[in-house]
Design an enzyme around this catalytic site. Structure first.
Site, PDB file in Angstrom:
ATOM      1  N   GLY A 176       0.834  -1.193   0.000  1.00  0.00           N
ATOM      2  CA  GLY A 176       0.000   0.000   0.000  1.00  0.00           C
ATOM      3  C   GLY A 176       0.862   1.232   0.000  1.00  0.00           C
ATOM      4  O   GLY A 176       2.061   1.184  -0.288  1.00  0.00           O
ATOM      5  N   GLY A 177       0.252   2.377   0.343  1.00  0.00           N
ATOM      6  CA  GLY A 177       0.998   3.623   0.357  1.00  0.00           C
ATOM      7  C   GLY A 177       2.114   3.622   1.399  1.00  0.00           C
ATOM      8  O   GLY A 177       3.101   4.341   1.271  1.00  0.00           O
TER       9      GLY A 177
ATOM     10  N   GLY B 277       4.003   0.889   2.381  1.00  0.00           N
ATOM     11  CA  GLY B 277       5.112   0.041   1.963  1.00  0.00           C
ATOM     12  C   GLY B 277       4.588  -1.358   1.694  1.00  0.00           C
ATOM     13  O   GLY B 277       3.493  -1.527   1.173  1.00  0.00           O
TER      14      GLY B 277
ATOM     15  N   LYS C 169       4.678  -5.213   8.701  1.00  0.00           N
ATOM     16  CA  LYS C 169       4.397  -4.060   7.846  1.00  0.00           C
ATOM     17  C   LYS C 169       5.677  -3.231   7.754  1.00  0.00           C
ATOM     18  O   LYS C 169       6.109  -2.602   8.715  1.00  0.00           O
ATOM     19  CB  LYS C 169       3.258  -3.240   8.461  1.00  0.00           C
ATOM     20  CG  LYS C 169       2.640  -2.201   7.570  1.00  0.00           C
ATOM     21  CD  LYS C 169       1.425  -1.607   8.292  1.00  0.00           C
ATOM     22  CE  LYS C 169       0.725  -0.573   7.438  1.00  0.00           C
ATOM     23  NZ  LYS C 169      -0.450  -0.008   8.156  1.00  0.00           N
TER      24      LYS C 169
ATOM     25  N   ASP D 235     -10.580   6.136   9.490  1.00  0.00           N
ATOM     26  CA  ASP D 235     -10.475   5.472   8.191  1.00  0.00           C
ATOM     27  C   ASP D 235     -11.173   4.116   8.213  1.00  0.00           C
ATOM     28  O   ASP D 235     -10.635   3.109   7.751  1.00  0.00           O
ATOM     29  CB  ASP D 235      -9.005   5.314   7.804  1.00  0.00           C
ATOM     30  CG  ASP D 235      -8.825   5.157   6.291  1.00  0.00           C
ATOM     31  OD1 ASP D 235      -9.757   5.501   5.544  1.00  0.00           O
ATOM     32  OD2 ASP D 235      -7.757   4.698   5.869  1.00  0.00           O
TER      33      ASP D 235
END
Length: 955
Positions: free
Chosen positions: A642-643, A645, A661, A757
């Site tokens: 994703g944005g 990594g 992550k 989110d």
């Protein structure tokens, strides 16, 4: 004075001083001087710091002012030479401020970094300064619809990066400039796509040198000028052309024989000139939709054979062109044909339209010709045929309908219909929207300079345009509820005019930011109408008188703070220096003491976005350990990205699976998420919230270690990617788990947390399909003083974003409730929040009918739920979802109440909300056993505010 109080005051003075110094001093002075004489400036401009105080429409980069995006602000005044001091300015858009008058200052040529100069529909006058040719980075130059006089500056030819050139609707005079030795000209603009010069007073010949095969023009618009001479054959070399307008001039001579090289042209306007010679042969122009050749003095000739070859033709306007003979019946079979006007010619014989004429035909106007008979079709003719002034009508009298001029239509040709509602009687100047809500819309007129249809009574183009507008507004997260179109009409320039109304979402009026953003998408041409119907356009925005912005603090207060800050900073300067030296020494001493034991001793607060994280219980992993657990971060263990990594699966020595992550190197977003998620998740412990096991912060790496969640995201299951079939009971269980996790964050976590989110990609499913809330990169903790009223930068994901939060920038836990409501609708429909231009909340709201089974939502609901019988509790689930997405946060229930109602719905459906889920995911038909799932991937765009990109190229 007590030393603690003293140092508290000292810190306050320092903070005020730092804030006051946000904007570059030169930029702040220049901007305030520039707008000093302007009327109607926004209340938010009362501060002294344009960048730091958030002036509406002012954009900054590293303290330098880089954009002024201020269309439709009702400004009045002049643009003075102070603009030249804003040396970093890249975008200037002051469109639709009709009160801005006077000349453009010659010093505007000093803005060497300017890429967009957009002044559409203002009141500027005088000559366009020649210095504009020194703006070598310029891509958009839109000065149309002003009062500029004098010639077109030849220096514009120096703008080699120019994409869009619009000088139309002014009072420009003189010839079209082309290069000559050391003098530049428009022929040098090989990268420009748009030449818009209509509605001026340009004279002289169209230079042959103006066009070449190197050009990439798609629009050449010189209509309604005073041009003379012949049309140069070099026009036929520009094969990229799509729209050509030279109508309403004084052109003469023969048309170039190579016009039919322009095979991409769909609109050709050459009417109302003095053209002579034979009619051009347009065979091969297979894209041609609209052809205007009326009122010229062509040689008398038979009806051209190429008429029947124009398969795309919708409109033929050729009155008074000396055409004779009979129109072949096959011409009326062209599939797209709508309008044929051949008045005042020498057509004779019998008119035969055949039996297979186009179903789209609306008008055949053949007035004042020599037609002696009409071969009536035996079928139904539901369009107008006008033969007034022909012998056929003199013989048969006036009883035939085609021998009588049809009455002019005084009724509105189109107006956006109401959406299954009854309009209210609105007060205080408000207007009822298409969904019957009273509001103050933003209005204006769309002027289409070309179009690919001529039947103005056909609603299809307008409905398509409405849908296209709403898709654009929704996809760009603009606060628009509905749009309306009305009063379509053609003016004397052969432009289609459409009245546009844009209604606000969540409130009865727009604030200044919203108006400037909506106006900007038209002035900057980022909105592109459907090409199958509409060509190039220009928008004229009406003044907006109902801004919802509340006045900021008084100017006196702001000035007092600034004076106090400056005075305090001066008095305490010496103390700051001494305190700084002392603090530096103490910091170094502390760093040496903690370097060996603190895993964050190397944390760079500037690069990593904040102070060292405060941790509770998370384990610190070494880089070498994680390298070993992931087999050196092999591709086989790469399970998502994703944005932030990439995410890797790892296996601990105990056999436990973990998800790692790993931030990409130098990721600013990664630094923010890294610190936020460690601090929040290290003290969050709940079975419906993904668990943080540890972190790694060494060798330049930022990694977070989570429990491994094997069944991916809810989004993957709803879309069918995971192979897990979700029936109604399983969806209720997932909704319950997500609600429990979110209620815990809001009310039991310490401190309480707003997630910011919530979406289906951030709800993960474990081996028993228990829901776990994940991804806290945008989350925000709430202290007691902040709870219920937190001011922050708008962040979130399109489609899930709370409109009240977006409009007011006031974040509360009710913003999560809105996102959860959208998630509930996604659970029962398996549709993304915004899909094919349709917003799920709006679609459900408009389709709901509580008097019918399943609330009349059968077409929207996901069929895999099992709709053979009405799922128990589904209607109550929909009711709860719609309460969660109420426009006002005060009308939404808290998550604790949402949780209780979902438990009640489960009991209504015969389920025990406290029972454990299935023993394993195998019970749920997981067809992807052994596959590499991607539960941590971030497929959605996270919104962080701002205007739409100014670099989107129209058409």
């Amino acid at each position: 004075m007590d030393s603690a109080i003293w140092f508290l005051l000292l810190a306050s003075f320092v903070q005020i001083y730092i804030i006051a110094a946000t904007t570059n001093a030169g930029d702040a002075t220049a901007l305030k001087s520039l707008v000093n004489g302007w009327e109607n400036v926004p209340h938010s401009w009362e501060g002294e710091d344009p960048c730091g105080d958030g002036w509406v429409g002012i954009g900054c980069t590293d303290s330098r002012l880089t954009s002024m995006t201020l269309p439709n602000m009702n400004f009045a005044g002049q643009l003075t030479g102070d603009i030249a001091a804003l040396s970093e300015l890249q975008q200037l858009d002051l469109s639709y401020n009709t009160g801005l008058t006077g000349p453009l200052p010659t010093s505007i040529g000093n803005l060497k970094k300017l890429t967009n100069l957009i002044l559409v529909g203002c009141g500027f006058n005088g000559p366009i300064p020649d210095t504009i040719g020194s703006l070598l980075q310029l891509r958009f130059l839109s000065l149309n619809s002003n009062g500029f006089t004098g010639p077109i500056p030849p220096s514009i030819g120096n703008l080699s990066n120019l994409y869009w050139l619009d000088l139309a609707d002014n009072q420009l005079e003189g010839s079209i400039p082309v290069s000559n030795g050391s003098t530049p000209g428009l022929d040098m603009l090989n990268n420009t796509k748009h030449f818009h010069f209509g509605k001026n007073k340009l004279s002289g010949q169209v230079p042959s040198k103006l066009f070449s095969s190197d050009m990439t023009l798609i629009h050449v618009l010189f209509e309604s000028n005073k041009l003379s001479g012949s049309l140069p054959s070099t026009l036929g070399l520009v094969k990229t052309l799509e729209v050509v307008r030279f109508d309403n001039n004084s052109l003469n001579g023969h048309l170039p024989l190579n016009l039919n090289n322009l095979t991409s042209v769909h609109d050709l306007f050459l009417s109302n000139n003095k053209l002579t010679g034979p009619l051009p042969d347009l065979t091969g122009m297979n894209s041609l939709n609209t052809l205007y050749l009326s009122n010229n003095t062509f040689d008398t000739s038979d009806v051209p054979s190429w008429f029947t070859a124009l398969r795309s033709l919708t409109t033929l306007m050729m009155d008074d062109t000396h055409v004779r003979g009979q129109i072949p019946a096959t011409f009326f079979k062209l599939p797209n044909l709508q309008t044929v006007v051949l008045k005042g010619n020498q057509l004779n014989g019998t008119l035969d339209i055949g039996s297979g004429f186009s179903s789209r035909l609306q008008t055949i106007d053949l007035q004042n010709n020599l037609i002696s008979d009409f071969n009536r079709n035996t079928g139904t003719i539901n369009f107008k045929i006008i033969l007034v002034g022909n012998p056929v009508c003199q013989e048969t009298g006036t009883r035939e309908p085609y021998c009588i001029l049809p009455p002019s239509n005084s009724l509105p040709l189109y107006s956006t219909p109401r959406k299954n509602c009854q309009p209210y009687t609105c007060g205080q100047g408000q207007i009822s929207s298409p969904i019957c809500r009273c509001a103050y819309p933003y209005t204006g007129t769309l002027f289409f300079r070309a179009l690919n249809f001529s039947d103005l009574t056909d609603s299809t183009p307008y409905e398509t345009l409405e849908q296209s507008l709403m898709t654009f507004f929704q996809s760009h997260q603009l606060p628009v509820d509905t749009v309306s179109l009305s009063n379509p009409r053609m003016d004397s320039f052969e432009y289609l005019l459409l009245k546009l109304g844009v209604f606000p979402y969540g409130q009865d009026s727009f604030n200044r930011t919203a108006i400037s953003m909506i106006a900007f998408v038209f002035s900057n041409q980022t909105f592109k109408p459907p090409k199958e119907f509409f060509g190039p356009y220009v928008f004229g925005g009406d003044n907006y008188e109902h801004f919802s912005d509340q006045p900021a603090k008084s100017t006196k207060s702001s000035v007092a703070i600034t004076i106090g800050a400056a005075a305090g900073a001066s008095v305490l300067f010496l103390l700051l220096v001494l305190a700084g030296i002392y603090a530096y020494r103490q910091k170094k001493k502390a760093e040496r003491a903690t370097k060996g034991s603190n895993p964050f001793a190397h944390w760079d607060s500037k690069k990593s976005s904040g102070s060292i994280p405060q941790l509770k219980g998370a384990r610190s992993f070494s880089f070498e350990e994680l390298k070993k657990y992931t087999n050196n971060f092999s591709e086989a263990n790469d399970i998502g990205s994703g944005g932030y990594g990439k995410v890797y699966r790892g296996t601990l020595p105990t056999g436990e699976l973990i998800a790692i992550k790993r931030a990409q190197q130098g990721s600013v977003q990664g630094g923010l998420e890294f610190k936020t998620e460690i601090e929040l998740l290290s003290r969050v412990h709940h079975k419906n919230v993904v668990s943080l096991l540890g972190f790694c912060f060494e060798q330049g790496e930022q990694m977070l270690i989570y429990e491994y969640v094997p069944n991916g995201s809810l989004s993957e299951s709803l879309s069918g990617k995971s192979g897990i079939r979700l029936d109604w009971a399983r969806r209720l269980k997932i909704a319950l788990g997500a609600a429990r996790g979110l209620a815990y964050l809001h009310e039991l976590a310490n401190p309480p947390i707003i997630h910011r989110d919530i979406k289906s990609t951030n709800i993960l499913l474990d081996e028993r399909l228990n829901a776990k809330v994940a991804d806290f990169g945008l989350s925000k903790p709430m202290g007691d003083s902040e709870k219920g009223h937190v001011t922050t930068q708008v962040k979130g994901t399109m489609g899930y974003l709370d409109p009240e939060y977006y409009m007011t920038q006031q974040l509360t836990e009710k913003s999560d409730v809105y996102s959860y409501g959208v998630l509930m609708l996604e659970i029962i429909t398996a549709r993304k929040p915004i899909e094919r231009g349709k917003y799920i909340v709006r679609e459900v709201r408009m389709s709901m009918d509580k008097t019918k089974s399943l609330y009349n939502l059968q077409e929207i609901l996901d069929q895999t739920i099992g709709l053979g019988t009405t799922p128990k509790g589904l209607e109550q689930f929909v009711d709860l979802a719609m309460r969660c997405v109420e426009e006002s946060g005060a009308d939404r229930p808290p998550m604790s109440e949402v949780l209780k109602e979902i438990e009640d719905i489960m009991q209504l459906a015969g389920m025990n909300p406290n029972a454990e889920s299935a023993s394993s995911s195998a019970t749920y038909e997981n067809a992807t056993k052994g596959a590499n799932l991607h539960p941590y991937s971030d497929e959605s765009f996270a919104y962080s505010g701002g205007f739409p990109s100014s670099n989107i190229e129209p058409y």
